[in-house]
Design an enzyme around this catalytic site. Sequence first.
Site, PDB file in Angstrom:
ATOM      1  N   ASN A 281      40.188  33.800  14.792  1.00 20.26           N
ATOM      2  CA  ASN A 281      40.905  32.942  15.732  1.00 20.26           C
ATOM      3  C   ASN A 281      39.903  31.963  16.333  1.00 20.26           C
ATOM      4  OD1 ASN A 281      43.355  34.347  15.400  1.00 20.26           O
ATOM      5  ND2 ASN A 281      42.721  35.890  16.889  1.00 20.26           N
TER       6      ASN A 281
ATOM      7  N   HIS B 243      33.812  35.855  16.490  1.00 25.95           N
ATOM      8  CA  HIS B 243      34.070  37.174  15.904  1.00 25.95           C
ATOM      9  C   HIS B 243      35.054  37.044  14.756  1.00 25.95           C
ATOM     10  CE1 HIS B 243      36.840  36.480  19.263  1.00 25.95           C
ATOM     11  NE2 HIS B 243      37.760  37.144  18.587  1.00 25.95           N
TER      12      HIS B 243
HETATM   13  P1  5GP Z   1      40.604  37.010  19.883  1.00 28.10           P
HETATM   14  O1  5GP Z   1      42.003  36.814  20.396  1.00 28.10           O
HETATM   15  O2  5GP Z   1      39.582  36.403  20.800  1.00 28.10           O
HETATM   16  O3  5GP Z   1      40.451  36.611  18.452  1.00 28.10           O
HETATM   17  O4  5GP Z   1      40.378  38.567  19.857  1.00 28.10           O
HETATM   18  C1  5GP Z   1      39.691  39.282  20.838  1.00 28.10           C
HETATM   19  C2  5GP Z   1      39.842  40.749  20.505  1.00 28.10           C
HETATM   20  O5  5GP Z   1      38.928  41.468  21.299  1.00 28.10           O
HETATM   21  C3  5GP Z   1      41.238  41.326  20.811  1.00 28.10           C
HETATM   22  O6  5GP Z   1      41.769  41.872  19.608  1.00 28.10           O
HETATM   23  C4  5GP Z   1      40.970  42.390  21.868  1.00 28.10           C
HETATM   24  O7  5GP Z   1      41.767  43.539  21.699  1.00 28.10           O
HETATM   25  C5  5GP Z   1      39.493  42.695  21.674  1.00 28.10           C
HETATM   26  N1  5GP Z   1      38.789  43.117  22.874  1.00 28.10           N
HETATM   27  C6  5GP Z   1      38.845  42.528  24.106  1.00 28.10           C
HETATM   28  N2  5GP Z   1      38.041  43.170  24.975  1.00 28.10           N
HETATM   29  C7  5GP Z   1      37.474  44.186  24.271  1.00 28.10           C
HETATM   30  C8  5GP Z   1      36.533  45.208  24.627  1.00 28.10           C
HETATM   31  O8  5GP Z   1      36.055  45.310  25.756  1.00 28.10           O
HETATM   32  N3  5GP Z   1      36.169  46.076  23.640  1.00 28.10           N
HETATM   33  C9  5GP Z   1      36.658  45.970  22.359  1.00 28.10           C
HETATM   34  N4  5GP Z   1      36.237  46.885  21.482  1.00 28.10           N
HETATM   35  N5  5GP Z   1      37.546  45.033  22.009  1.00 28.10           N
HETATM   36  C10 5GP Z   1      37.944  44.148  22.941  1.00 28.10           C
END
Ligand code: 5GP
Length: 120
Positions: free
Chosen positions: A91, A104
């Site tokens: 994303n 990520h």
């Molecule tokens: P994005 O929407 O930025 O692509 O995805 C961020 C991801 O990070 C989400 O799937 C969310 O569940 C995960 N996430 C957010 N905070 C944490 C955290 O503190 N630990 C872990 N392991 N995952 C997290």
Amino acid sequence: MAYDPNNVFARILRGEIPCKKVYEDDFALAFHDIAPQAPVHVLVIPKGAYVSWDDFSKTAPDAEIGGFIRAVGAVARQLGLDEPGYRLLANTGRDGGQEVPHFHIHLFGGRVLGRMVAAD
Ligand code: 5GP
């Protein structure tokens, strides 16, 4: 956008917040997503400070890009997903729905994953 050194993944990299680690090398750290959306849902992040895929692909040195890409493949193989297959997702920015401003890759697997993009 400037890199925020206090974003949650930067804090995980510094060991300030725990994670369920899957893999680590010089270039990458991989850990289970806190809110998994598939039987296997792992996040792979570079160790360097990059906001997004756009930032990483534009500014990271070739060695970091190569090391990171190799690490993503190694994580998938370590999880036994290379044969059944898996999906990678990055994303990026507002329209991409990126919530955490440290680049990520989401790695999904463990079941047939269906169509590529959710309708909403
Ligand atoms: P994005 O929407 O930025 O692509 O995805 C961020 C991801 O990070 C989400 O799937 C969310 O569940 C995960 N996430 C957010 N905070 C944490 C955290 O503190 N630990 C872990 N392991 N995952 C997290």
